[in-house]
Design a protein around this motif. Sequence first.
Motif, PDB file in Angstrom:
ATOM      1  N   ALA A 140      -5.932   4.219 -26.734  1.00  0.00           N
ATOM      2  CA  ALA A 140      -5.235   5.300 -26.015  1.00  0.00           C
ATOM      3  C   ALA A 140      -6.246   6.177 -25.283  1.00  0.00           C
ATOM      4  CB  ALA A 140      -4.399   6.136 -26.988  1.00  0.00           C
ATOM      5  N   ILE A 141      -7.376   6.451 -25.923  1.00  0.00           N
ATOM      6  CA  ILE A 141      -8.419   7.257 -25.266  1.00  0.00           C
ATOM      7  C   ILE A 141      -9.011   6.477 -24.094  1.00  0.00           C
ATOM      8  CG2 ILE A 141     -10.706   8.300 -25.575  1.00  0.00           C
ATOM      9  CD1 ILE A 141      -9.807   8.937 -28.512  1.00  0.00           C
ATOM     10  N   ALA A 142      -9.257   5.200 -24.314  1.00  0.00           N
ATOM     11  CA  ALA A 142      -9.853   4.366 -23.250  1.00  0.00           C
ATOM     12  C   ALA A 142      -8.928   4.262 -22.028  1.00  0.00           C
ATOM     13  CB  ALA A 142     -10.175   2.974 -23.798  1.00  0.00           C
ATOM     14  N   ARG A 143      -7.618   4.272 -22.280  1.00  0.00           N
ATOM     15  CA  ARG A 143      -6.652   4.209 -21.167  1.00  0.00           C
ATOM     16  C   ARG A 143      -6.525   5.529 -20.441  1.00  0.00           C
ATOM     17  NH1 ARG A 143      -3.136   1.995 -24.930  1.00  0.00           N
ATOM     18  NH2 ARG A 143      -1.953   3.923 -25.019  1.00  0.00           N
ATOM     19  N   GLY A 144      -7.037   6.601 -21.067  1.00  0.00           N
ATOM     20  CA  GLY A 144      -6.882   7.918 -20.470  1.00  0.00           C
ATOM     21  C   GLY A 144      -5.593   8.601 -20.870  1.00  0.00           C
ATOM     22  N   ALA A 145      -4.901   8.051 -21.861  1.00  0.00           N
ATOM     23  CA  ALA A 145      -3.638   8.640 -22.293  1.00  0.00           C
ATOM     24  C   ALA A 145      -3.860   9.815 -23.242  1.00  0.00           C
ATOM     25  CB  ALA A 145      -2.769   7.576 -22.972  1.00  0.00           C
ATOM     26  N   LEU A 146      -5.013   9.841 -23.894  1.00  0.00           N
ATOM     27  CA  LEU A 146      -5.344  10.918 -24.839  1.00  0.00           C
ATOM     28  C   LEU A 146      -6.766  11.368 -24.556  1.00  0.00           C
ATOM     29  CD1 LEU A 146      -4.437   9.859 -28.503  1.00  0.00           C
ATOM     30  CD2 LEU A 146      -3.468  11.747 -27.200  1.00  0.00           C
ATOM     31  N   ALA A 147      -7.011  12.668 -24.755  1.00  0.00           N
ATOM     32  CA  ALA A 147      -8.378  13.163 -24.612  1.00  0.00           C
ATOM     33  C   ALA A 147      -9.108  12.978 -25.936  1.00  0.00           C
ATOM     34  CB  ALA A 147      -8.361  14.641 -24.234  1.00  0.00           C
ATOM     35  N   GLY A 148     -10.303  12.421 -25.858  1.00  0.00           N
ATOM     36  CA  GLY A 148     -11.103  12.218 -27.064  1.00  0.00           C
ATOM     37  C   GLY A 148     -12.409  11.575 -26.697  1.00  0.00           C
ATOM     38  N   PRO A 149     -13.301  11.444 -27.658  1.00  0.00           N
ATOM     39  CA  PRO A 149     -14.558  10.758 -27.379  1.00  0.00           C
ATOM     40  C   PRO A 149     -14.313   9.252 -27.244  1.00  0.00           C
ATOM     41  CG  PRO A 149     -14.402  11.270 -29.718  1.00  0.00           C
ATOM     42  CD  PRO A 149     -13.174  11.865 -29.060  1.00  0.00           C
ATOM     43  N   ARG A 150     -15.202   8.572 -26.559  1.00  0.00           N
ATOM     44  CA  ARG A 150     -15.156   7.103 -26.557  1.00  0.00           C
ATOM     45  C   ARG A 150     -15.323   6.662 -28.012  1.00  0.00           C
ATOM     46  NH1 ARG A 150     -19.571   6.305 -23.852  1.00  0.00           N
ATOM     47  NH2 ARG A 150     -18.585   6.069 -21.831  1.00  0.00           N
ATOM     48  N   VAL A 151     -14.426   5.783 -28.466  1.00  0.00           N
ATOM     49  CA  VAL A 151     -14.459   5.342 -29.857  1.00  0.00           C
ATOM     50  C   VAL A 151     -14.896   3.887 -29.923  1.00  0.00           C
ATOM     51  CG1 VAL A 151     -13.071   4.930 -31.950  1.00  0.00           C
ATOM     52  CG2 VAL A 151     -12.626   6.965 -30.542  1.00  0.00           C
TER      53      VAL A 151
END
Length: 348
Positions: A140-151
């Motif tokens: 979800a973070i990688a898609r840009g759907a959620l803000a967060g660090p690269r996991v």
Amino acid sequence: MRISIYSPGLLCLVLICNPIYSQQQLDKRIIIRADTILDGKGNTLQNTRIVVEGDKIVAIDPKAGPIDYDLRGLTVLPGWIDAHAHITWSFGKDGKNVGAGETTPEAAYRSAANAWATLMAGFTTIQSVGSPTDLPLRDAIARGALAGPRVLTAVEPLTGRGEQTGTPEEIRAFIRKQKQAGADVIKIFASQSIRQGGAMTLSQEQLNAACDEAKKQGLRTLVHAYKEAVRAASMAGCTQVEHGTLATDDDLKLLAKNGTYLDPQAGLVIENYLLNKERYLGTPGYTEEGFAAMIKILPMNHDLVQRASKTRGLKIVFGTDAVAGSHGRNAEEFIDRVRDGGVDPTVA
Ligand SMILES: [Zn+2]
């Protein structure tokens, strides 16, 4: 104080690193003025400007203009990397630790909140080692759907259980299975918890198979190791030793010689357990005896960081082992390393 130190990094994150922004916005040239810049290579730059195009810093130019963001009075530093976190660990509805074990909607929101807290603390990449619950969050973070660090995730760790862990061939199959499931790294438990004594739980042969197969699959290996398992992990050609408590000076020299990374924890993880004792006590793996052991282990970890930082050629990375209660507090580990581990602030 905290805000003023971290906010320049965050501004950079939100503007440049967050995939939510459109391609047009990403391609835009951005100029950031700063009084002080830590360049991530040990240098401090003064009174200059950072020129960003797309997701890259293309120049450091004191004359660049026009200025988009004026950060006079603030310090800009690169996004931090936490090499060891458990991003989906949280406290449940009753306030008690549930680890990464819940898959309810509430647990998913808590994971998203952990990711946000970590990003807002200045960490732009974390290695989460590991739980299958990392996968949807990472994606979800990688898609840009959620803000967060690269996991980066290890998905399911290989947990040493002596002979029961399996034959070398079975262990190799397990590693390939993690790769197929989407693992970015492989996590291996080669020791018991230090709270239970830290004895080795994989043979040298089993460890050799795990780290060799991961290498063949193009994946790095992070090995939870104490005492003699530290040496064994290095001899097996694994990439990185986690924790490392009670490693001898000779073990540390061997890591340096073999190029094995060390990721010691100077304090945050145990400080957080002690701070949240009532929330952990009685949940799987957390007993009164375990808490008594932690109080004894903390100075051993300070000692390890002190010795490791004096070991010539040893490559030390920054990892906090962030669990429930410490997401967003990752940077406290820097303070522990300097205050209790005797590490030079810039080196830390
Ligand atoms: Zn851990």
